[in-house]
Motif scaffolding. Structure first.
Motif, PDB file in Angstrom:
ATOM      1  N   PHE A   1       0.842  -1.191   0.000  1.00 37.88           N
ATOM      2  CA  PHE A   1       0.000   0.000   0.000  1.00 37.88           C
ATOM      3  C   PHE A   1       0.883   1.249   0.000  1.00 37.88           C
ATOM      4  N   PRO A   2       1.011   1.928  -1.161  1.00 35.77           N
ATOM      5  CA  PRO A   2       1.743   3.201  -1.170  1.00 35.77           C
ATOM      6  C   PRO A   2       1.094   4.171  -0.192  1.00 35.77           C
ATOM      7  N   SER A   3       1.901   4.849   0.569  1.00 29.47           N
ATOM      8  CA  SER A   3       1.372   5.682   1.642  1.00 29.47           C
ATOM      9  C   SER A   3       1.460   7.158   1.294  1.00 29.47           C
ATOM     10  N   MET A   4       0.823   7.967   2.119  1.00 26.25           N
ATOM     11  CA  MET A   4       0.757   9.413   1.934  1.00 26.25           C
ATOM     12  C   MET A   4       1.720  10.086   2.903  1.00 26.25           C
ATOM     13  N   SER A   5       2.566  10.966   2.372  1.00 25.84           N
ATOM     14  CA  SER A   5       3.490  11.727   3.216  1.00 25.84           C
ATOM     15  C   SER A   5       2.746  12.917   3.813  1.00 25.84           C
ATOM     16  N   LEU A   6       2.703  12.980   5.142  1.00 27.69           N
ATOM     17  CA  LEU A   6       1.924  13.991   5.846  1.00 27.69           C
ATOM     18  C   LEU A   6       2.835  14.951   6.595  1.00 27.69           C
ATOM     19  N   PRO A   7       2.340  16.140   6.957  1.00 26.77           N
ATOM     20  CA  PRO A   7       3.140  17.053   7.782  1.00 26.77           C
ATOM     21  C   PRO A   7       3.572  16.375   9.087  1.00 26.77           C
ATOM     22  N   GLY A   8       4.659  16.864   9.649  1.00 26.07           N
ATOM     23  CA  GLY A   8       5.156  16.307  10.898  1.00 26.07           C
ATOM     24  C   GLY A   8       5.857  14.980  10.740  1.00 26.07           C
ATOM     25  N   GLY A   9       6.145  14.581   9.488  1.00 24.21           N
ATOM     26  CA  GLY A   9       6.808  13.304   9.260  1.00 24.21           C
ATOM     27  C   GLY A   9       5.902  12.111   9.418  1.00 24.21           C
ATOM     28  N   LEU A  10       4.596  12.337   9.529  1.00 27.99           N
ATOM     29  CA  LEU A  10       3.649  11.235   9.703  1.00 27.99           C
ATOM     30  C   LEU A  10       3.398  10.522   8.380  1.00 27.99           C
ATOM     31  N   ILE A  11       3.008   9.247   8.465  1.00 26.57           N
ATOM     32  CA  ILE A  11       2.710   8.423   7.298  1.00 26.57           C
ATOM     33  C   ILE A  11       1.225   8.070   7.329  1.00 26.57           C
ATOM     34  N   GLY A  12       0.538   8.281   6.207  1.00 30.20           N
ATOM     35  CA  GLY A  12      -0.893   8.015   6.168  1.00 30.20           C
ATOM     36  C   GLY A  12      -1.285   7.086   5.042  1.00 30.20           C
ATOM     37  N   VAL A  13      -2.477   6.520   5.158  1.00 34.57           N
ATOM     38  CA  VAL A  13      -3.077   5.707   4.103  1.00 34.57           C
ATOM     39  C   VAL A  13      -4.544   6.122   3.981  1.00 34.57           C
ATOM     40  N   PRO A  14      -5.108   6.082   2.762  1.00 32.23           N
ATOM     41  CA  PRO A  14      -6.530   6.410   2.621  1.00 32.23           C
ATOM     42  C   PRO A  14      -7.399   5.320   3.230  1.00 32.23           C
ATOM     43  N   MET A  15      -8.476   5.722   3.888  1.00 33.87           N
ATOM     44  CA  MET A  15      -9.321   4.803   4.636  1.00 33.87           C
ATOM     45  C   MET A  15     -10.791   5.037   4.336  1.00 33.87           C
ATOM     46  N   HIS A  16     -11.598   4.022   4.643  1.00 35.57           N
ATOM     47  CA  HIS A  16     -13.040   4.188   4.788  1.00 35.57           C
ATOM     48  C   HIS A  16     -13.381   3.878   6.244  1.00 35.57           C
ATOM     49  N   LEU A  17     -14.164   4.742   6.865  1.00 36.13           N
ATOM     50  CA  LEU A  17     -14.663   4.537   8.219  1.00 36.13           C
ATOM     51  C   LEU A  17     -16.169   4.331   8.151  1.00 36.13           C
ATOM     52  N   GLN A  18     -16.669   3.384   8.953  1.00 31.86           N
ATOM     53  CA  GLN A  18     -18.103   3.099   8.970  1.00 31.86           C
ATOM     54  C   GLN A  18     -18.611   3.063  10.401  1.00 31.86           C
ATOM     55  N   ALA A  19     -19.725   3.734  10.625  1.00 30.92           N
ATOM     56  CA  ALA A  19     -20.404   3.708  11.931  1.00 30.92           C
ATOM     57  C   ALA A  19     -21.786   4.314  11.759  1.00 30.92           C
ATOM     58  N   PHE A  20     -22.742   3.803  12.499  1.00 31.52           N
ATOM     59  CA  PHE A  20     -24.106   4.336  12.520  1.00 31.52           C
ATOM     60  C   PHE A  20     -24.696   4.414  11.116  1.00 31.52           C
ATOM     61  N   GLY A  21     -24.381   3.419  10.271  1.00 29.24           N
ATOM     62  CA  GLY A  21     -24.944   3.357   8.934  1.00 29.24           C
ATOM     63  C   GLY A  21     -24.328   4.316   7.935  1.00 29.24           C
ATOM     64  N   LYS A  22     -23.252   5.006   8.303  1.00 31.08           N
ATOM     65  CA  LYS A  22     -22.601   5.965   7.406  1.00 31.08           C
ATOM     66  C   LYS A  22     -21.180   5.500   7.074  1.00 31.08           C
ATOM     67  N   THR A  23     -20.709   5.882   5.889  1.00 26.91           N
ATOM     68  CA  THR A  23     -19.347   5.596   5.448  1.00 26.91           C
ATOM     69  C   THR A  23     -18.698   6.894   5.003  1.00 26.91           C
ATOM     70  N   LEU A  24     -17.470   7.123   5.424  1.00 26.22           N
ATOM     71  CA  LEU A  24     -16.764   8.322   5.001  1.00 26.22           C
ATOM     72  C   LEU A  24     -15.316   7.989   4.666  1.00 26.22           C
ATOM     73  N   SER A  25     -14.723   8.802   3.817  1.00 28.47           N
ATOM     74  CA  SER A  25     -13.306   8.678   3.477  1.00 28.47           C
ATOM     75  C   SER A  25     -12.502   9.503   4.477  1.00 28.47           C
ATOM     76  N   ALA A  26     -11.352   8.976   4.881  1.00 29.78           N
ATOM     77  CA  ALA A  26     -10.530   9.655   5.882  1.00 29.78           C
ATOM     78  C   ALA A  26      -9.073   9.273   5.663  1.00 29.78           C
ATOM     79  N   VAL A  27      -8.193  10.063   6.218  1.00 36.67           N
ATOM     80  CA  VAL A  27      -6.774   9.710   6.201  1.00 36.67           C
ATOM     81  C   VAL A  27      -6.470   8.913   7.463  1.00 36.67           C
ATOM     82  N   GLY A  28      -5.825   7.758   7.294  1.00 37.11           N
ATOM     83  CA  GLY A  28      -5.408   6.940   8.426  1.00 37.11           C
ATOM     84  C   GLY A  28      -3.941   7.157   8.710  1.00 37.11           C
ATOM     85  N   ILE A  29      -3.599   7.503   9.945  1.00 36.51           N
ATOM     86  CA  ILE A  29      -2.214   7.744  10.353  1.00 36.51           C
ATOM     87  C   ILE A  29      -1.673   6.478  11.011  1.00 36.51           C
TER      88      ILE A  29
END
Length: 285
Positions: A94-122
């Motif tokens: 999984f190629p990752s996303m270079s974030l401020p502060g030297g953090l490494i992220g990956v694109p995510m889907h989060l699900q709860a209460f019947g909803k789905t959203l796109s988010a950055v995972g650190i």
């Protein structure tokens, strides 16, 4: 620990592995109490003297094989060239996303209460539990005020914030790491010339996932994630643009430990995982 600020730091010189292999000097290492050490002392009757963070991981690729109970630290960058060098790593890349502060992220889907959203995972290999920010909670339909009565009977955990350690309520969420056909685009919040001149910075920034072609690739079992202003979210702040305004999740060991094998290169900003053999949801607290 609640309300305790992190202020003291030390330079650790000539640090080595137990076998003698040199690590080098680790500068500005914070000295503070942390939850993992308390739990190890009380529940496991063992002593944890410290945690290895980003400054260490930038020098060594990390490979953890949970099935065989083996972990390896490889020369930084070797995991990316595993095919040529014969280095064994996890299977799915999984190629990752270079974030401020030297953090490494990956694109995510989060699900709860019947909803789905796109988010950055650190990626945070040192966190025991995952944490979503208040913007993610808002987009999932949850209250955004920590003192809201909806959280009165929630189980709470202690988490590190920019101002110290604070209580954070838990909520049950489903997380999925996504593959993509393109890169998420950075977008700045609208700001007038007058506002920028007055504040000296923008109104924040976010990711636009519309052109990224996100597709769920790794499904994990539900976890009881904390909600709060984890210190890593503050590190996404840009000095010129401002704070990160989008949905984010800090991926802790409650998620990462579900992968039988985990390989991570902070130097090359790359992640490899073996898919969970079974997807088991945690019982909501």
């Amino acid at each position: 620990m609640l309300g305790h600020k992190i202020g003291t730091s030390l330079d650790l010189e000539d640090v080595r592995f137990d076998g003698g292999h040199p690590i080098g000097t680790l500068r500005a290492v914070p000295v503070t109490g942390f939850v993992q050490a308390q739990i190890a002392s009380r529940s496991l009757h063992s002593v944890i003297h410290g945690m290895l963070g980003r400054k260490f991981l930038e020098r060594f690729d990390f490979d953890l094989d949970r099935v065989r109970s083996i972990q390896h630290f490889k020369e930084a960058g070797r995991a990316s060239g595993s095919g040529k060098q014969g280095v064994r790593i996890a299977q799915h890349h999984f190629p990752s996303m270079s974030l401020p502060g030297g953090l490494i992220g990956v694109p995510m889907h989060l699900q709860a209460f019947g909803k789905t959203l796109s988010a950055v995972g650190i990626i945070d290999t040192g966190s025991m539990f995952s944490t979503i920010n208040w913007q993610a909670a808002k987009e999932l339909g949850m209250p955004t005020d920590p003192s809201d009565s909806a959280f009165d009977h929630c189980t709470k955990v202690a988490g590190a914030t920019i101002s110290g350690v604070a209580e954070m309520p838990l909520t049950s969420i489903k997380v999925k790491i996504c593959s993509s056909t393109g890169d998420p685009a950075c977008k700045a919040a609208g700001v007038s010339k007058e506002e920028f001149e007055a504040l000296g910075k923008g109104n924040g920034w976010d990711f636009d996932y519309k052109a990224a072609g996100l597709k769920p690739a790794v499904e994990f079992g539900r976890v009881n994630a904390a909600i709060g202003d984890a210190i890593q979210f503050e590190m996404l702040r840009d000095s010129a643009v401002g704070a990160f305004q989008g949905a984010a999740v800090l991926l802790g060991q409650d998620v990462l430990s579900q992968a039988p094998r985990f390989t991570f290169s902070a130097k090359d900003k790359q992640l490899w995982l073996d898919l969970p053999s079974r997807v088991v949801d945690a019982i909501p607290f």
